[in-house]
Write an enzyme that holds these catalytic residues in place. Structure first.
Site, mmCIF file in Angstrom:
data_model
loop_
_atom_site.group_PDB
_atom_site.id
_atom_site.type_symbol
_atom_site.label_atom_id
_atom_site.label_comp_id
_atom_site.label_asym_id
_atom_site.label_seq_id
_atom_site.Cartn_x
_atom_site.Cartn_y
_atom_site.Cartn_z
ATOM 1 N N ASP A 1 -22.003 9.038 44.252
ATOM 2 C CA ASP A 1 -23.218 8.245 44.518
ATOM 3 C C ASP A 1 -23.257 7.740 45.972
ATOM 4 O OD1 ASP A 1 -21.016 6.731 43.687
ATOM 5 O OD2 ASP A 1 -22.184 5.332 42.478
ATOM 6 N N ASP B 1 -21.733 1.233 53.056
ATOM 7 C CA ASP B 1 -20.534 1.864 53.612
ATOM 8 C C ASP B 1 -20.636 1.768 55.134
ATOM 9 O OD1 ASP B 1 -19.279 3.499 51.102
ATOM 10 O OD2 ASP B 1 -21.473 3.436 51.009
ATOM 11 N N ASN C 1 -19.291 -2.724 50.105
ATOM 12 C CA ASN C 1 -20.062 -3.360 49.031
ATOM 13 C C ASN C 1 -20.820 -4.586 49.529
ATOM 14 O OD1 ASN C 1 -19.938 -1.830 46.577
ATOM 15 N ND2 ASN C 1 -17.754 -2.277 46.477
#
Length: 254
Positions: free
Chosen positions: A245, A216, A147
């Site tokens: 997603d 990621d 994130n």
DNA sequence: ATGGCAGTGCTTCACTGA
């Protein structure tokens, strides 16, 4: 040896896609994020039938992580040692001599929110713990949904996202602090297509327009770096019906 | 400036995600 990270956004929904994907690739280790399953509901039987061992650490509705591997995993650890946390975000284990840390970093929601404060504290605790892990296990890989978009080139519209969650200087400083302790961003060891993302919003036809973020990541220790021969984002599962997603990120080691 | 899409779990809408 092939390792991967994939935020599946509900393993209950994505299990068939995971099994398909594992069947198509010779992936030795996959860490999953956002399984969204309590431990009693984890589909270890289905994974066993597919030839995989699993370690899991979940909770209801949110978060939840797992480590799926062809060879058995040993010395399994859950969450950050010494950091009290109600949320299931980290699973670590040793597989084939490699220490694997799979992590679902907090989202943070907005820079002025309580969740951002939690994210900052979590990141500080993670780094303190990883310093110990790295000392004990020089061959260490940290992978998961961070994130955090480390640089502007990891953002489809860096102007619009400037200062927004995933792109704040504070989050990027934490990412750089991981680099400073010896971790290497495996994806950037290789030439990559421009506009490489690992996540695309479900809304606004973002995937079709390739509007995404690279959040990621796979970070390897200095001792592991010479063994890295490839690192790619596999966009194909994002084209599935009812996709996550996020797309998986895959690393190959000698 | 807002919501748009998806998943969960019960509050059949609200919350969270990113």
């Amino acid at each position: 040896m092939k390792l991967a990270t994939w935020n599946v956004n509900s393993l209950a929904v994505r299990l068939p896609q995971l099994l398909d994907w594992l069947g198509q690739h010779q992936t030795d280790v996959v860490v999953l994020q956002e399984t969204k399953l309590t431990d009693d509901k984890f589909p270890h039987e289905a994974l066993k039938e597919a030839g995989y061992h699993a370690q899991w650490f979940g909770q209801k509705t949110y978060n939840g992580v797992a480590l799926v591997s062809r060879e058995p995993a040993t010395d399994v650890a859950r969450n950050i040692f010494g950091f009290e946390d109600e949320q299931a975000r980290v699973i670590a284990a040793t597989v084939n001599g490699v220490r694997v840390v799979g992590a679902y970093f907090p989202n943070g929601q907005a820079p002025d929110s309580d969740k951002f404060v939690y994210k900052m504290g979590w990141l500080t605790a993670l780094r303190r713990w990883l310093a110990d892990e790295m000392a004990q296990h020089p061959q260490l890989v940290l992978m998961g949904d961070f994130n955090i978009a480390p640089e502007d080139r990891d953002v489809y519209d860096p102007v619009a996202w400037a200062g927004q969650i995933h792109c704040t200087p504070e989050e990027r400083a934490h990412f750089q602090a991981l680099i400073a302790m010896g971790f290497v961003d495996a994806f950037r060891l290789f030439e990559q297509p421009p506009k490489s993302w690992s996540w695309w919003d479900y809304r606004n036809l973002a995937f079709r327009k390739n509007q995404g973020l690279r959040i990621d990541h796979i970070l390897v220790s200095q001792a592991l770096k010479p063994r890295v021969t490839a690192c790619v984002i596999d966009k194909l599962p994002r084209k599935n019906e009812r996709p996550s997603d996020h797309a998986p990120v895959v690393i190959t080691l000698d």
